[in-house]
Write a protein that holds these residues in place. Structure first.
Motif, PDB file in Angstrom:
ATOM      1  N   TYR A   1       0.819  -1.205   0.000  1.00  0.00           N
ATOM      2  CA  TYR A   1       0.000   0.000   0.000  1.00  0.00           C
ATOM      3  C   TYR A   1       0.857   1.261   0.000  1.00  0.00           C
ATOM      4  O   TYR A   1       0.555   2.228  -0.699  1.00  0.00           O
ATOM      5  CB  TYR A   1      -0.934  -0.006   1.216  1.00  0.00           C
ATOM      6  CG  TYR A   1      -1.915  -1.149   1.212  1.00  0.00           C
ATOM      7  CD1 TYR A   1      -2.342  -1.737   0.021  1.00  0.00           C
ATOM      8  CD2 TYR A   1      -2.415  -1.665   2.403  1.00  0.00           C
ATOM      9  CE1 TYR A   1      -3.240  -2.793   0.025  1.00  0.00           C
ATOM     10  CE2 TYR A   1      -3.316  -2.718   2.414  1.00  0.00           C
ATOM     11  CZ  TYR A   1      -3.725  -3.280   1.225  1.00  0.00           C
ATOM     12  OH  TYR A   1      -4.602  -4.327   1.235  1.00  0.00           O
TER      13      TYR A   1
ATOM     14  N   ILE B   1      -1.165   4.380  -0.915  1.00  0.00           N
ATOM     15  CA  ILE B   1      -2.403   4.208  -0.155  1.00  0.00           C
ATOM     16  C   ILE B   1      -2.131   4.490   1.311  1.00  0.00           C
ATOM     17  O   ILE B   1      -1.251   3.865   1.924  1.00  0.00           O
ATOM     18  CB  ILE B   1      -2.962   2.785  -0.330  1.00  0.00           C
ATOM     19  CG1 ILE B   1      -3.345   2.557  -1.797  1.00  0.00           C
ATOM     20  CG2 ILE B   1      -4.169   2.560   0.580  1.00  0.00           C
ATOM     21  CD1 ILE B   1      -3.801   1.141  -2.091  1.00  0.00           C
ATOM     22  N   ALA B   2      -2.879   5.414   1.890  1.00  0.00           N
ATOM     23  CA  ALA B   2      -2.670   5.813   3.286  1.00  0.00           C
ATOM     24  C   ALA B   2      -3.170   4.730   4.235  1.00  0.00           C
ATOM     25  O   ALA B   2      -4.119   3.992   3.929  1.00  0.00           O
ATOM     26  CB  ALA B   2      -3.395   7.127   3.568  1.00  0.00           C
ATOM     27  N   TYR B   3      -2.528   4.667   5.399  1.00  0.00           N
ATOM     28  CA  TYR B   3      -2.930   3.704   6.424  1.00  0.00           C
ATOM     29  C   TYR B   3      -4.396   3.927   6.788  1.00  0.00           C
ATOM     30  O   TYR B   3      -4.820   5.053   7.053  1.00  0.00           O
ATOM     31  CB  TYR B   3      -2.057   3.875   7.670  1.00  0.00           C
ATOM     32  CG  TYR B   3      -2.379   2.892   8.774  1.00  0.00           C
ATOM     33  CD1 TYR B   3      -1.853   1.603   8.775  1.00  0.00           C
ATOM     34  CD2 TYR B   3      -3.239   3.258   9.808  1.00  0.00           C
ATOM     35  CE1 TYR B   3      -2.161   0.697   9.776  1.00  0.00           C
ATOM     36  CE2 TYR B   3      -3.552   2.361  10.820  1.00  0.00           C
ATOM     37  CZ  TYR B   3      -3.010   1.083  10.799  1.00  0.00           C
ATOM     38  OH  TYR B   3      -3.327   0.197  11.796  1.00  0.00           O
TER      39      TYR B   3
ATOM     40  N   ASP C   1      -7.021   3.513   4.825  1.00  0.00           N
ATOM     41  CA  ASP C   1      -7.879   3.831   3.678  1.00  0.00           C
ATOM     42  C   ASP C   1      -8.393   2.530   3.078  1.00  0.00           C
ATOM     43  O   ASP C   1      -7.817   1.980   2.132  1.00  0.00           O
ATOM     44  CB  ASP C   1      -7.094   4.636   2.644  1.00  0.00           C
ATOM     45  CG  ASP C   1      -7.983   5.180   1.521  1.00  0.00           C
ATOM     46  OD1 ASP C   1      -9.098   4.646   1.348  1.00  0.00           O
ATOM     47  OD2 ASP C   1      -7.545   6.097   0.816  1.00  0.00           O
ATOM     48  N   ARG C   2      -9.495   2.061   3.606  1.00  0.00           N
ATOM     49  CA  ARG C   2     -10.010   0.754   3.194  1.00  0.00           C
ATOM     50  C   ARG C   2     -10.579   0.766   1.780  1.00  0.00           C
ATOM     51  O   ARG C   2     -10.542  -0.243   1.084  1.00  0.00           O
ATOM     52  CB  ARG C   2     -11.065   0.268   4.196  1.00  0.00           C
ATOM     53  CG  ARG C   2     -10.483  -0.034   5.571  1.00  0.00           C
ATOM     54  CD  ARG C   2     -11.466  -0.777   6.452  1.00  0.00           C
ATOM     55  NE  ARG C   2     -10.876  -1.135   7.729  1.00  0.00           N
ATOM     56  CZ  ARG C   2     -10.108  -2.209   7.936  1.00  0.00           C
ATOM     57  NH1 ARG C   2      -9.849  -3.021   6.914  1.00  0.00           N
ATOM     58  NH2 ARG C   2      -9.612  -2.466   9.116  1.00  0.00           N
ATOM     59  N   ALA C   3     -11.096   1.899   1.361  1.00  0.00           N
ATOM     60  CA  ALA C   3     -11.622   1.981  -0.003  1.00  0.00           C
ATOM     61  C   ALA C   3     -10.492   1.800  -1.009  1.00  0.00           C
ATOM     62  O   ALA C   3     -10.613   1.047  -1.975  1.00  0.00           O
ATOM     63  CB  ALA C   3     -12.323   3.320  -0.209  1.00  0.00           C
ATOM     64  N   ALA C   4      -9.368   2.480  -0.767  1.00  0.00           N
ATOM     65  CA  ALA C   4      -8.233   2.382  -1.687  1.00  0.00           C
ATOM     66  C   ALA C   4      -7.584   1.006  -1.621  1.00  0.00           C
ATOM     67  O   ALA C   4      -7.192   0.444  -2.654  1.00  0.00           O
ATOM     68  CB  ALA C   4      -7.203   3.464  -1.375  1.00  0.00           C
ATOM     69  N   SER C   5      -7.466   0.455  -0.413  1.00  0.00           N
ATOM     70  CA  SER C   5      -6.859  -0.876  -0.308  1.00  0.00           C
ATOM     71  C   SER C   5      -7.758  -1.933  -0.928  1.00  0.00           C
ATOM     72  O   SER C   5      -7.277  -2.904  -1.527  1.00  0.00           O
ATOM     73  CB  SER C   5      -6.558  -1.215   1.160  1.00  0.00           C
ATOM     74  OG  SER C   5      -7.739  -1.237   1.944  1.00  0.00           O
TER      75      SER C   5
END
Length: 241
Positions: free
Chosen positions: A119, A124-126, A128-132
């Motif tokens: 990530y 991808i920021a810690y 950020d479930r949408a991005a992950s």
């Protein structure tokens, strides 16, 4: 880190094997250029020498090329995207072989380290479930690979057939590395076993073990910029004398 002798102290074959094993990594971004059929057959021919219980050789491989890869990729991605696969807590997984119950302790630590290294590499920021979740769906785009291999085993052989297939998968990836071909083994695809079985008309007595996407790595893609670590020998091997 792996604790071994220096390469200069190793026999030539051992040094070459070490270089291949160390260089191999899970590729998460591929170029579109296809791999020549001759190289694919060389890769499979080497892997065919894998050991198996009673020489049963339980593996069967479906290998896509050209538009067959694109048709499968598009259909698989649409299936995964429409079935909440980006929701990592509630994915509708239905593998032929049961996935791990959970990761705890050192296993959870390794899982997290790998996930967040990926990530971080793609920004991808810690938390950020949408991005992950979106990144997770890239599994079903086959990370842009021009080929995918679906590995199956015979139902009657149970878990040991799958173990033998694991050895086969390892040899496929190592042979690929020797040919300059990048790979990624994908258990995620096995979670879509019923879809894959229907798509390729796989008989019900064949159990889907995993997929392997392969092709030529895109060295400029940030997803290929990190590498996972390995435990020390002392953490995994216990000598008794």
């Amino acid at each position: 880190m792996i604790e071994t002798c220096t390469d200069t102290a190793l026999p030539a074959d051992t040094a070459a094997l070490k270089r291949l094993v160390t260089a191999r990594h899970s590729c998460r971004a591929f170029k579109s250029a296809p791999v020549p059929r001759a190289d694919i057959e060389t890769m499979l021919g080497i892997a065919q020498q894998s050991a198996s219980w009673c020489n049963s050789q339980p593996w069967q491989a479906i290998v896509t090329e050209g538009e067959a890869t694109n048709r499968f990729r598009d259909a698989l991605y649409a299936y995964a995207a429409s079935n909440a696969w980006s929701d990592q807590a509630n994915r509708p997984e239905a593998p032929d072989f049961t996935f791990p119950k959970q990761y705890v302790g050192i296993y959870k630590q390794r899982q997290r380290e790998t996930g967040w290294a990926l990530y971080e590499s793609v920004g991808i920021a810690y938390g950020d479930r949408a991005a992950s979740g979106k990144q997770m769906l890239e599994n079903f785009r086959l990370f842009g690979a021009p080929h995918v291999m679906i590995v199956t085993s015979e139902d009657d052989l149970g878990v040991y057939g799958a173990i033998d297939c694991g050895a086969y998968v390892a040899h496929v990836m190592l042979a690929a590395q020797s040919l300059g071909i990048a790979t990624i083994a994908q258990a995620a695809l096995a979670g879509c076993a019923n879809f894959i079985r229907d798509w390729f008309d796989i008989p019900p007595h064949r159990r889907i073990v995993c997929g392997i996407s392969f092709g030529y790595a895109d060295p400029d893609h940030p997803a290929n910029s990190f590498r996972t670590t390995r435990a020390a020998i002392g953490d995994v091997a216990h000598f008794v004398s």
